[in-house]
Design an enzyme around this catalytic site. Structure first.
Site, PDB file in Angstrom:
ATOM      1  N   VAL A 138       4.949  -0.313 -12.858  1.00 13.70           N
ATOM      2  CA  VAL A 138       3.584  -0.020 -12.405  1.00 13.70           C
ATOM      3  C   VAL A 138       2.936   0.861 -13.471  1.00 13.70           C
ATOM      4  O   VAL A 138       3.390   1.977 -13.719  1.00 13.70           O
ATOM      5  CB  VAL A 138       3.577   0.702 -11.045  1.00 13.70           C
ATOM      6  N   GLY A 164     -11.664   7.713 -11.320  1.00 15.16           N
ATOM      7  CA  GLY A 164     -12.031   7.399  -9.945  1.00 15.16           C
ATOM      8  C   GLY A 164     -12.064   5.914  -9.646  1.00 15.16           C
ATOM      9  O   GLY A 164     -12.605   5.490  -8.629  1.00 15.16           O
ATOM     10  N   ARG A 194       8.121  12.187 -11.052  1.00 12.06           N
ATOM     11  CA  ARG A 194       6.894  12.982 -11.060  1.00 12.06           C
ATOM     12  C   ARG A 194       5.711  12.285 -10.385  1.00 12.06           C
ATOM     13  O   ARG A 194       4.718  12.925 -10.060  1.00 12.06           O
ATOM     14  CB  ARG A 194       6.531  13.386 -12.484  1.00 12.06           C
ATOM     15  N   TYR A 206       2.822   7.547  -4.243  1.00 13.35           N
ATOM     16  CA  TYR A 206       3.215   6.356  -3.488  1.00 13.35           C
ATOM     17  C   TYR A 206       3.438   6.616  -2.003  1.00 13.35           C
ATOM     18  O   TYR A 206       3.489   5.671  -1.217  1.00 13.35           O
ATOM     19  CB  TYR A 206       4.463   5.736  -4.119  1.00 13.35           C
TER      20      TYR A 206
END
Length: 169
Positions: free
Chosen positions: A106, A116, A146, A151
């Protein structure tokens, strides 16, 4: 020394990605902002993807090995920046295609982080939904320690001692 990555397990949220699930940012909004959602490796420039990997701290990888890994990946998603035609967010999942999946790699290009846009959340929401739509409900995530806090709101729980816990819908 911190481990390079740890496995977190997906736990079914109270309302697991129903058909009417609202993404944190819609596909229409992503398109308006100049991003195209891709679900295959066609049109994915592996050198550009490798550059994103390196930019987030992954080691440079052999493009032929990346190609081979992606050919053996059951689910993948990436966002292409339409103006540059480069990948800016990417995630993939491997597994047995029936019960279990692990999400890997990811990444979001650092130049698109902190603006944003929510590309990291957008790619994960769509990948989790894709896996759940296939009936895969035991989903694990391999990530750096970290970033685990990111998630948790998506339904992942930490498994720091390496003991597998099964969560199903």
């Amino acid at each position: 020394m911190l481990p390079r990555g740890i496995i977190s397990n997906f736990r079914s949220p109270a309302v697991p990605f129903p058909a009417t699930f609202k993404y944190s940012i819609s596909n229409k909004d992503l398109e308006y902002r100049g991003f195209a959602l891709r679900r295959t490796i066609s049109d994915l420039n592996l050198d550009h993807l490798n550059s994103v990997f390196v930019a987030v701290g992954f080691p440079r990888r052999d493009p032929e090995k990346i190609k081979l890994a992606l050919e053996h990946t059951q689910s993948l998603l990436w966002f292409e920046h339409r103006r540059s035609h480069k990948p800016v967010a990417f995630a993939r999942a491997t597994g047995d295609g029936v019960f279990n999946a692990i999400i890997w790699d990811v990444v979001v290009d650092p130049s698109f982080q902190g603006l944003g846009l929510g590309l990291d959340k957008a790619v994960m929401e769509r990948l989790i939904e894709q896996l759940l739509d296939k009936g895969i409900c035991n989903i694990a995530l391999y990530s750096e320690p970290r970033v685990l806090g990111f998630y948790r709101p998506l339904g992942f729980v930490s498994d720091p001692d390496g003991k597998k816990k099964k969560y199903s819908l």
